[in-house]
Design a protein around this motif. Sequence first.
Motif, mmCIF file in Angstrom:
data_model
loop_
_atom_site.group_PDB
_atom_site.id
_atom_site.type_symbol
_atom_site.label_atom_id
_atom_site.label_comp_id
_atom_site.label_asym_id
_atom_site.label_seq_id
_atom_site.Cartn_x
_atom_site.Cartn_y
_atom_site.Cartn_z
ATOM 1 N N THR A 18 11.835 6.966 15.998
ATOM 2 C CA THR A 18 11.823 7.281 14.566
ATOM 3 C C THR A 18 11.341 8.699 14.322
ATOM 4 O OG1 THR A 18 11.378 4.959 14.049
ATOM 5 C CG2 THR A 18 10.952 6.551 12.317
ATOM 6 N N THR A 19 10.271 9.108 15.034
ATOM 7 C CA THR A 19 9.728 10.455 14.859
ATOM 8 C C THR A 19 10.727 11.516 15.304
ATOM 9 O OG1 THR A 19 7.515 9.567 15.254
ATOM 10 C CG2 THR A 19 7.772 11.952 15.392
ATOM 11 N N LEU A 20 11.372 11.307 16.458
ATOM 12 C CA LEU A 20 12.381 12.258 16.937
ATOM 13 C C LEU A 20 13.536 12.374 15.946
ATOM 14 C CD1 LEU A 20 12.568 11.339 20.744
ATOM 15 C CD2 LEU A 20 11.667 13.452 19.743
ATOM 16 N N HIS A 21 13.964 11.229 15.409
ATOM 17 C CA HIS A 21 15.074 11.209 14.462
ATOM 18 C C HIS A 21 14.741 12.029 13.215
ATOM 19 C CE1 HIS A 21 17.804 9.485 11.392
ATOM 20 N NE2 HIS A 21 18.633 9.370 12.409
ATOM 21 N N GLN A 22 13.511 11.909 12.734
ATOM 22 C CA GLN A 22 13.109 12.647 11.534
ATOM 23 C C GLN A 22 13.016 14.155 11.789
ATOM 24 O OE1 GLN A 22 9.478 10.567 10.662
ATOM 25 N NE2 GLN A 22 10.445 9.220 9.157
ATOM 26 N N LEU A 23 12.713 14.563 13.042
ATOM 27 C CA LEU A 23 12.550 15.976 13.366
ATOM 28 C C LEU A 23 13.876 16.677 13.642
ATOM 29 C CD1 LEU A 23 9.391 15.750 15.668
ATOM 30 C CD2 LEU A 23 9.497 16.592 13.319
ATOM 31 N N LEU A 24 14.919 15.900 13.878
ATOM 32 C CA LEU A 24 16.222 16.501 14.168
ATOM 33 C C LEU A 24 16.866 17.042 12.891
ATOM 34 C CD1 LEU A 24 17.678 13.835 16.633
ATOM 35 C CD2 LEU A 24 17.016 16.170 17.211
ATOM 36 N N PRO A 25 17.713 18.077 13.007
ATOM 37 C CA PRO A 25 18.470 18.545 11.841
ATOM 38 C C PRO A 25 19.349 17.416 11.294
ATOM 39 C CG PRO A 25 18.640 20.096 13.675
ATOM 40 C CD PRO A 25 17.988 18.858 14.218
ATOM 41 N N GLU A 26 19.600 17.416 9.984
ATOM 42 C CA GLU A 26 20.312 16.304 9.358
ATOM 43 C C GLU A 26 21.711 16.113 9.936
ATOM 44 O OE1 GLU A 26 20.357 16.094 5.154
ATOM 45 O OE2 GLU A 26 18.214 16.424 4.926
ATOM 46 N N ARG A 29 21.468 14.125 13.670
ATOM 47 C CA ARG A 29 20.517 13.016 13.802
ATOM 48 C C ARG A 29 21.133 11.857 14.571
ATOM 49 N NH1 ARG A 29 16.874 12.648 8.236
ATOM 50 N NH2 ARG A 29 15.625 14.485 8.692
#
Length: 307
Positions: A18-26, A29
């Motif tokens: 979840t944290t990695l997904h939120q940090l990726l560019p939109e 993702r």
Amino acid sequence: PVREITHGADGPNAVIATTLHQLLPENRRKVLAFADSRQEAAFFAWYLEDTYDAIHSRVLVLRALRQIARTGDAEVGLHDLALEIRELLKSEGAGDPLTDRERLQKAWVHLFRELLTDQPRISLEGVGLVRWFFYLPPDVDLPASLRGSPWNLGDEEARKVVAYLLDSLRTDHSVELDVDDSVHVQWDDLNLRGAKQTQMAIGGGKWTKAWDGAKSRRVALLARWLERKGGSGMTEGERVAAAQVLLREIWEMASTYRGVARLLRPSGNGHRAHPRWWRARLLRPEDPLLRCAICGRLHADSIGNIC
């Protein structure tokens, strides 16, 4: 004894993903996760989505409370809170085909799911961010026994005790899902694992919980409180009996109240609480919190500092 910490296979991985997904560019993702078997891979996908939905639901309630708090309202009822959550859903889902009524339906589901949570330790209340409480109308006639022995309470403390005990109905899931006329929420919509909607009555019965059961949490709480207060030389059995008598008087008062709305509504062989009486309050960093020395649970309020 010292044991290895057992956290399960999916919890930490879900947090990391979840944290990695939120940090990726939109526009990038995507997360690729590996598992040792198809069964584990299928379960992790479901688990990740399920835990994310639960957290997202809590975040919506918290954001709505913070938004309302900015206007100066320290306490808010469920109806106003649902309307604010609907506006957040509208801003989140720009371009989605949902109508305002459908968003309001989702808002009420998010709200009831948090109010009646089956995960009290990690709920907004359990981590010390929000306090839910039962608002007791000023015209309620409190049981006279609260002012006499063995309770000996003043009016303000007596009102607090009655409201605190009525608030326990949501822990038992004895609450009606009564909302706007245009919205109808079903219990299954809340997706509470293993939790069924109940009704409450004196003595209990088939499909009905006992409000005054000798082994209920309410009786245990009141009996421990009497013991801590000294109990006037009462035995354990006498303290339990006194707690049951008081609970029956409170139930009679609540079930016969006829103000702007009922406190309790008939349902089957018992009653359920009307949700309009619950309020939410956003806790500030300076607000005191109580932590039980035995179970570690956080409480924003208590009776006699007893968990």
